[in-house]
Design an enzyme around this catalytic site. Structure first.
Site, PDB file in Angstrom:
ATOM      1  N   HIS A  60      21.473  -6.901  31.941  1.00  0.00           N
ATOM      2  CA  HIS A  60      20.013  -6.786  31.846  1.00  0.00           C
ATOM      3  C   HIS A  60      19.487  -7.795  30.842  1.00  0.00           C
ATOM      4  O   HIS A  60      20.261  -8.464  30.149  1.00  0.00           O
ATOM      5  CB  HIS A  60      19.582  -5.355  31.517  1.00  0.00           C
ATOM      6  CG  HIS A  60      20.004  -4.835  30.176  1.00  0.00           C
ATOM      7  ND1 HIS A  60      21.319  -4.771  29.761  1.00  0.00           N
ATOM      8  CD2 HIS A  60      19.277  -4.328  29.136  1.00  0.00           C
ATOM      9  CE1 HIS A  60      21.377  -4.248  28.544  1.00  0.00           C
ATOM     10  NE2 HIS A  60      20.158  -3.978  28.138  1.00  0.00           N
ATOM     11  N   HIS A  62      17.688  -7.558  28.053  1.00  0.00           N
ATOM     12  CA  HIS A  62      17.469  -7.331  26.615  1.00  0.00           C
ATOM     13  C   HIS A  62      18.295  -8.358  25.840  1.00  0.00           C
ATOM     14  O   HIS A  62      19.405  -8.723  26.245  1.00  0.00           O
ATOM     15  CB  HIS A  62      17.876  -5.915  26.213  1.00  0.00           C
ATOM     16  CG  HIS A  62      16.828  -4.878  26.529  1.00  0.00           C
ATOM     17  ND1 HIS A  62      17.109  -3.551  26.705  1.00  0.00           N
ATOM     18  CD2 HIS A  62      15.480  -4.999  26.687  1.00  0.00           C
ATOM     19  CE1 HIS A  62      15.990  -2.884  26.958  1.00  0.00           C
ATOM     20  NE2 HIS A  62      14.980  -3.747  26.956  1.00  0.00           N
ATOM     21  N   ASP A  64      20.149  -8.566  23.241  1.00  0.00           N
ATOM     22  CA  ASP A  64      21.530  -8.407  22.770  1.00  0.00           C
ATOM     23  C   ASP A  64      22.552  -8.498  23.906  1.00  0.00           C
ATOM     24  O   ASP A  64      23.744  -8.368  23.665  1.00  0.00           O
ATOM     25  CB  ASP A  64      21.686  -7.105  21.964  1.00  0.00           C
ATOM     26  CG  ASP A  64      21.231  -5.871  22.720  1.00  0.00           C
ATOM     27  OD1 ASP A  64      20.382  -5.988  23.631  1.00  0.00           O
ATOM     28  OD2 ASP A  64      21.704  -4.768  22.384  1.00  0.00           O
ATOM     29  N   HIS A  65      22.068  -8.765  25.119  1.00  0.00           N
ATOM     30  CA  HIS A  65      22.982  -8.942  26.251  1.00  0.00           C
ATOM     31  C   HIS A  65      22.855 -10.321  26.889  1.00  0.00           C
ATOM     32  O   HIS A  65      23.627 -10.662  27.772  1.00  0.00           O
ATOM     33  CB  HIS A  65      22.730  -7.855  27.305  1.00  0.00           C
ATOM     34  CG  HIS A  65      23.059  -6.484  26.792  1.00  0.00           C
ATOM     35  ND1 HIS A  65      24.171  -5.784  27.183  1.00  0.00           N
ATOM     36  CD2 HIS A  65      22.426  -5.706  25.872  1.00  0.00           C
ATOM     37  CE1 HIS A  65      24.208  -4.616  26.538  1.00  0.00           C
ATOM     38  NE2 HIS A  65      23.161  -4.541  25.745  1.00  0.00           N
ATOM     39  N   HIS A 140      18.070   2.377  32.576  1.00  0.00           N
ATOM     40  CA  HIS A 140      17.788   1.963  31.201  1.00  0.00           C
ATOM     41  C   HIS A 140      16.299   1.640  31.132  1.00  0.00           C
ATOM     42  O   HIS A 140      15.572   1.850  32.094  1.00  0.00           O
ATOM     43  CB  HIS A 140      18.695   0.773  30.847  1.00  0.00           C
ATOM     44  CG  HIS A 140      18.674   0.395  29.398  1.00  0.00           C
ATOM     45  ND1 HIS A 140      18.742   1.320  28.373  1.00  0.00           N
ATOM     46  CD2 HIS A 140      18.588  -0.826  28.791  1.00  0.00           C
ATOM     47  CE1 HIS A 140      18.694   0.664  27.209  1.00  0.00           C
ATOM     48  NE2 HIS A 140      18.596  -0.624  27.439  1.00  0.00           N
ATOM     49  N   ASP A 210      23.641  -1.187  29.498  1.00  0.00           N
ATOM     50  CA  ASP A 210      23.213   0.015  28.774  1.00  0.00           C
ATOM     51  C   ASP A 210      22.721   1.050  29.772  1.00  0.00           C
ATOM     52  O   ASP A 210      22.115   0.701  30.781  1.00  0.00           O
ATOM     53  CB  ASP A 210      22.071  -0.337  27.839  1.00  0.00           C
ATOM     54  CG  ASP A 210      22.449  -1.310  26.727  1.00  0.00           C
ATOM     55  OD1 ASP A 210      23.644  -1.659  26.584  1.00  0.00           O
ATOM     56  OD2 ASP A 210      21.540  -1.761  26.016  1.00  0.00           O
ATOM     57  N   HIS A 268      29.083  -0.551  22.286  1.00  0.00           N
ATOM     58  CA  HIS A 268      27.625  -0.639  22.120  1.00  0.00           C
ATOM     59  C   HIS A 268      27.155   0.329  21.041  1.00  0.00           C
ATOM     60  O   HIS A 268      26.150   1.020  21.178  1.00  0.00           O
ATOM     61  CB  HIS A 268      26.879  -0.384  23.439  1.00  0.00           C
ATOM     62  CG  HIS A 268      25.486  -0.961  23.435  1.00  0.00           C
ATOM     63  ND1 HIS A 268      24.373  -0.224  23.118  1.00  0.00           N
ATOM     64  CD2 HIS A 268      25.041  -2.212  23.693  1.00  0.00           C
ATOM     65  CE1 HIS A 268      23.305  -1.003  23.193  1.00  0.00           C
ATOM     66  NE2 HIS A 268      23.676  -2.212  23.533  1.00  0.00           N
TER      67      HIS A 268
END
Lengths: 301, 301
Positions: A60, A62, A64-65, A140, A210, A268
């Site tokens: 996805h 976001h 941090d990914h 998510h 996530d 995570h």
């Protein structure tokens, strides 16, 4: 099947912890899964050859990914890569990368292919003769997919003693590997079970991050060898987990139990906790085979 | 005036070297200059408080100067920042950041202001009562600006002995600081030079990276206290420097000499060289006051 954790902490990169990225080596492939900021530095530390990565799967958008993806794409270019690179991720990922390349007047020396995802159903995103990769629809805050990596059943293995004993001609070998009985020139029929061993059982790995606690993913990951399931929080923060659409360690373990997986890998983690062992302690109440991901660690399955 | 080097190596981040980012503390400001990948991690290592950064200056849109910006903007958000953030950089920088925020469904909790630059002339981009920041047009492969940071001349400083000796009433203090002579109640006129010291001489810092050797920047940086000038290469790679529109250490030193600066700081080193001391050795042939930037290092001027 070898899994290298490049980063397994939630939210922002810090001095000692890295956001999500991992490398799955399965059959002849080196798959990169998610690509948080500075993933390329973690790759260097793990001594994984950049040139071996041909497929990148992004769960996805976001940060941090995915914030490390543009840096990796650019570095591949500086390293004069020529092999094609395939990126699988949510719709919009192509625009993010190409906008930055365009504004820096940089173009890749290699073929860069985007496979944008927007389906709410599971779909096959990669397949060759050895491996199949499917999405796992996750719930998510934004559109998110997990990924299921499955080895295909290989050919049977020739039994060398039987080959010698029955003096089997070479032209029969492929048929035997394919599971067929064979007939010798004198008319003798030999059952395949006399001539070949069963192939290695195919392995499977499911990456689920996530996601909020969601039993509807169970059918997709039923019986996998290894399930990586996010556990951002502990049960003491269960409300916050639901609100932010993350899972607790206990919830991750419940999913593992319901799906009957062989091993669960947690990751995570929120950085609010003092020791990640607390995640394992909590998960063990639901499921016995729990491993803790940690940055730089490698698991062989 | 304090300069903290967060990263000073060219091209990609590596295990031990970081791409360009530095923090200039001048008067009450904490200015971030450039923001390569993982700058936020370098900021944490340097113990610089994220909340103190209110202005970020981006020289150009090559990845090693900007790929860490989106991560920093996002982390500010996760830290519940409320203070405004101002970003000064080439046209396009707003689209890069807002596209990624939009696609991750993330919006800042604070005011995020973009000041996009596209002029080929030097322009004032920031000014308050203590500091002035101007662009320095640089010649590189894409649109690039250096930045000149100038302290303004401060007020004069009261001479405490004179205040006591002449029993100067408090209501005269500001006039004395402003440089005026004053008349006492008995008609005595006191010259300002008797009552006040000269203010500290204003300091100045010029950041010039990335740029080909270019004498036309000399007028902009004439006599600055500190010049940071890129030296990606040594003279042995002079041709490559010209081709890629970078400078050699000797060229950086020549610019420093022509501009009559007080000190030269070298950086933006290619990682092809074994020891960065070679850059200083080469520069010293042209200019005597040479410092070497290195990641994590702090200079007080």
């Amino acid at each position: 099947m070898k899994l290298t954790i490049l980063g397994c902490y939630a939210a922002t990169p810090r001095t000692l912890t890295n956001p999500t990225a991992q490398v799955l080596e399965i059959k002849n492939h080196v798959f990169l899964i998610d690509c948080g900021e500075a993933t390329q530095v973690q790759l260097r530390k793990s001594k994984i050859k950049f040139s071996k990565i041909e497929h990148i799967f992004i769960s996805h958008l976001h940060g941090d990914h995915v914030y490390g993806l543009i840096g990796l794409v650019s570095t591949f270019m500086l390293l004069n890569r020529t092999a094609d690179l395939h990126i699988y991720g949510p719709k919009g990922i192509k625009e993010i990368i190409t906008l930055q390349l365009r504004l820096s007047n940089s173009w890749t020396s290699y073929g860069l292919f985007f496979h944008e995802l927007e389906s709410a159903e599971s779909q096959v995103v990669f397949e060759d003769d050895k491996v199949l990769v499917k999405t796992i629809p996750l719930k998510h805050r934004i559109y998110t997919n997990g990924f299921l990596f499955e080895e295909k059943i290989g050919e049977k293995k020739l039994n060398p003693y039987a080959m010698q004993q029955y003096q089997i001609p070479v032209y029969h070998f492929q048929n035997i590997k394919n599971g067929k009985d064979i007939t010798l020139e004198d008319g003798t029929v030999l059952a395949n079970s006399l001539l070949a061993f069963e192939p290695n059982p195919p392995k499977s790995y499911a990456f689920c991050s996530d996601t909020v606690y969601d039993e509807s993913i169970v059918p997709y990951i039923k019986g996998v060898d290894v399930l990586y399931h996010e556990s951002t929080f502990l049960e003491s923060e269960a409300e916050l987990a639901t609100k932010t659409m993350h899972s607790t360690a206990r919830q991750a373990a419940t999913v593992a139990r319901l799906a009957g997986v062989k091993q669960l890998v947690l990751g995570h983690y929120s950085t609010r906790y003092d020791r990640i062992e607390r995640f394992r302690d909590e998960a063990l109440a639901e499921f016995p085979e729990v491993l803790l991901a940690n940055d730089g660690e490698t698991f062989n399955f």
